[in-house]
Scaffold this active site. Structure first.
Site, mmCIF file in Angstrom:
data_model
loop_
_atom_site.group_PDB
_atom_site.id
_atom_site.type_symbol
_atom_site.label_atom_id
_atom_site.label_comp_id
_atom_site.label_asym_id
_atom_site.label_seq_id
_atom_site.Cartn_x
_atom_site.Cartn_y
_atom_site.Cartn_z
ATOM 1 N N HIS A 167 0.925 -1.130 0.114
ATOM 2 C CA HIS A 167 0.027 0.128 -0.131
ATOM 3 C C HIS A 167 0.915 1.170 0.130
ATOM 4 O O HIS A 167 1.854 1.371 0.946
ATOM 5 C CB HIS A 167 -0.996 -0.158 1.145
ATOM 6 C CG HIS A 167 -1.716 1.287 1.249
ATOM 7 N ND1 HIS A 167 -2.878 1.404 0.449
ATOM 8 C CD2 HIS A 167 -1.755 2.320 2.309
ATOM 9 C CE1 HIS A 167 -3.356 2.419 0.834
ATOM 10 N NE2 HIS A 167 -2.809 2.995 2.012
ATOM 11 N N LYS A 208 0.079 5.640 6.911
ATOM 12 C CA LYS A 208 -1.258 5.292 7.089
ATOM 13 C C LYS A 208 -1.839 6.064 6.045
ATOM 14 O O LYS A 208 -1.963 6.954 5.542
ATOM 15 C CB LYS A 208 -1.748 5.656 8.413
ATOM 16 C CG LYS A 208 -0.872 4.822 9.673
ATOM 17 C CD LYS A 208 -1.490 5.145 11.103
ATOM 18 C CE LYS A 208 -0.859 4.421 12.157
ATOM 19 N NZ LYS A 208 -1.369 4.757 13.594
ATOM 20 N N SER A 209 -3.516 5.248 5.948
ATOM 21 C CA SER A 209 -4.488 6.071 5.175
ATOM 22 C C SER A 209 -5.050 7.384 5.506
ATOM 23 O O SER A 209 -5.066 7.452 6.634
ATOM 24 C CB SER A 209 -5.640 4.822 5.001
ATOM 25 O OG SER A 209 -6.541 5.506 4.242
ATOM 26 N N VAL A 265 -2.945 10.102 5.353
ATOM 27 C CA VAL A 265 -1.871 10.873 5.885
ATOM 28 C C VAL A 265 -1.307 11.863 4.957
ATOM 29 O O VAL A 265 -0.696 12.834 5.165
ATOM 30 C CB VAL A 265 -0.632 9.992 6.361
ATOM 31 C CG1 VAL A 265 0.239 9.470 5.001
ATOM 32 C CG2 VAL A 265 0.365 10.834 7.157
ATOM 33 N N LYS A 308 -0.488 10.902 1.346
ATOM 34 C CA LYS A 308 0.316 10.463 0.377
ATOM 35 C C LYS A 308 -0.076 10.712 -1.046
ATOM 36 O O LYS A 308 0.864 11.252 -1.824
ATOM 37 C CB LYS A 308 0.529 8.808 0.395
ATOM 38 C CG LYS A 308 0.815 8.252 1.650
ATOM 39 C CD LYS A 308 0.926 6.869 1.818
ATOM 40 C CE LYS A 308 -0.384 6.179 1.585
ATOM 41 N NZ LYS A 308 -1.239 6.257 2.553
ATOM 42 N N SER A 309 -1.418 10.520 -1.549
ATOM 43 C CA SER A 309 -1.563 10.856 -2.751
ATOM 44 C C SER A 309 -1.653 12.349 -3.135
ATOM 45 O O SER A 309 -1.371 12.679 -4.162
ATOM 46 C CB SER A 309 -3.067 10.305 -2.880
ATOM 47 O OG SER A 309 -3.050 8.812 -3.155
ATOM 48 N N ASP A 354 -2.441 3.932 -4.597
ATOM 49 C CA ASP A 354 -2.839 3.188 -3.763
ATOM 50 C C ASP A 354 -2.265 1.597 -3.465
ATOM 51 O O ASP A 354 -1.742 1.159 -2.656
ATOM 52 C CB ASP A 354 -4.249 2.868 -4.301
ATOM 53 C CG ASP A 354 -5.009 2.021 -3.112
ATOM 54 O OD1 ASP A 354 -4.828 2.306 -2.184
ATOM 55 O OD2 ASP A 354 -5.998 1.382 -3.823
ATOM 56 N N GLU A 376 -6.662 8.360 -6.737
ATOM 57 C CA GLU A 376 -7.764 8.574 -6.082
ATOM 58 C C GLU A 376 -7.395 9.813 -5.011
ATOM 59 O O GLU A 376 -6.347 9.662 -4.256
ATOM 60 C CB GLU A 376 -8.276 7.531 -5.030
ATOM 61 C CG GLU A 376 -9.875 7.870 -4.420
ATOM 62 C CD GLU A 376 -9.817 6.760 -3.334
ATOM 63 O OE1 GLU A 376 -10.660 7.155 -2.375
ATOM 64 O OE2 GLU A 376 -9.102 5.854 -3.049
ATOM 65 N N ARG A 404 17.534 13.818 12.916
ATOM 66 C CA ARG A 404 17.620 15.380 12.685
ATOM 67 C C ARG A 404 19.078 15.679 12.031
ATOM 68 O O ARG A 404 19.492 16.870 11.992
ATOM 69 C CB ARG A 404 17.446 16.165 13.717
ATOM 70 C CG ARG A 404 16.039 16.128 14.377
ATOM 71 C CD ARG A 404 15.891 16.900 15.735
ATOM 72 N NE ARG A 404 16.111 18.505 15.118
ATOM 73 C CZ ARG A 404 15.585 19.457 16.083
ATOM 74 N NH1 ARG A 404 15.226 19.055 17.320
ATOM 75 N NH2 ARG A 404 15.944 20.551 15.582
#
Length: 321
Positions: free
Chosen positions: A143, A159-160, A162, A164-165, A182, A207, A248
């Site tokens: 994913h 995570k979904s 967050v 990304k797309s 996806d 999406e 850092r």
């Protein structure tokens, strides 16, 4: 991780570049090929079957064909009896050379696909080896979003929801290229290389919450997409958590294992106001420098150590007297 196989029928019907034509053994077209290596029987045809790789595709080039066609009928019958005593998945004659009738009879009886190709042996082996390497490579689904940034294949994970797309969309608008959104199909082509691609159904689509499904190629042009890309960096997007430590200095070199290959990993905290796309671009350029042997963090650390050491000596001038 899955280890897919390929049917003989796939080679026959889906790869025109091989120029294959079936002569006998049609009922064996469902035979599975599970190895990317091929075998030229050569010495085995003389009766030496020690370490005979019968579970590979058998390729008869000019040498093998010249040998079996120069034998007497009695010798050829003996050769066929020994050769077809092994379980074979398929046999291919190159250069358009026709196999002897006894080979066709045995293949038809035993359900062993017998095919010929007009392609030369060397070229045929090169072509089929590439096909088998790609088809039989270990693979997995992941994913995330795979995007090419400044020539570096970057897998955005997290995570979904967050971002990304959305991050990838901003990068595409800046001129970078989408590979997969996806679900990313990842294949290991060698001990140290992973290739990422997308399913035919989802290819070139993204999406975006609030917008729905977008066709990136239609919106941004053919230059905004590509079908596959070497994965060289993983950037994991994480929601900012108070008190959680993030690198850092850049001195750490964390990696993530995918299909047995260690891929450099960067964890990037996400919070309102942070420009994630430009961070991804900078990470890509920094990765290119590291591939060339330049590591800014290590160079700075060395300069800092030299500076501190020099300052220590200057503060203690009598130490070396």
């Amino acid at each position: 991780m899955s280890m897919p196989g390929i049917n003989v029928s796939n080679l026959l019907n889906e790869h025109e570049e091989l120029g294959l034509r079936l002569l006998a053994g049609q009922k064996g077209l469902t035979n599975r090929i599970n190895m990317s290596e091929i075998n030229r029987p050569g010495l085995s045809l003389t009766g030496f079957y020690e370490s005979f790789a019968h579970d590979r595709i058998q390729i008869f080039g000019k040498g093998e064909w010249a040998y079996i066609t120069s034998r007497t009928p009695e010798d050829l019958e003996k050769i066929a009896a020994e050769f077809f005593g092994f379980h074979l998945n398929c046999i291919i004659f190159t250069h358009g050379n026709m196999p002897p009738p006894i080979f066709m009879e045995n293949c038809e009886k035993l359900g062993i696909p017998l095919m010929i190709s007009e392609v030369s042996t060397h070229k045929f082996i090169t072509l089929i080896s590439g096909i088998l390497d790609r088809s039989l490579a270990p693979r997995t689904m992941r994913h995330g979003v795979l995007i090419e940034v400044f020539g570096i294949g970057i897998l955005l994970s997290g995570k979904s929801g967050v971002g990304k797309s959305e991050t990838a969309l901003e990068l595409i608008e800046r001129g970078h290229r989408l590979v997969a959104d996806d679900m990313v199909e990842i294949r290991r082509l060698s001990e140290s290389y992973l290739i990422g691609t997308c399913s035919d159904l989802l290819r070139h689509h993204m999406e975006i919450r609030g917008l729905g499904i977008l066709n990136i190629k239609d919106i941004f042009g053919i230059g905004s997409v590509r079908d596959h890309k070497l994965i060289e960096l993983i950037i994991h997007l994480e929601e900012w958590t108070e008190g959680k430590d993030f690198d850092r200095t850049g001195l750490e070199n964390p990696t993530e294992e995918l299909l047995g290959v260690q891929i450099p990993l960067i964890r990037v905290p996400v919070r309102p106001g942070r420009n994630i796309p430009i961070i991804v671009e900078t990470a890509a350029m920094n990765q290119r420098l590291r591939k060339l042997g330049k590591n800014a963090a290590q160079e700075f650390n060395q300069k800092l150590s030299q500076y501190l050491q020099q300052g220590k000596v200057e503060r203690n001038p009598t130490q070396n007297q």
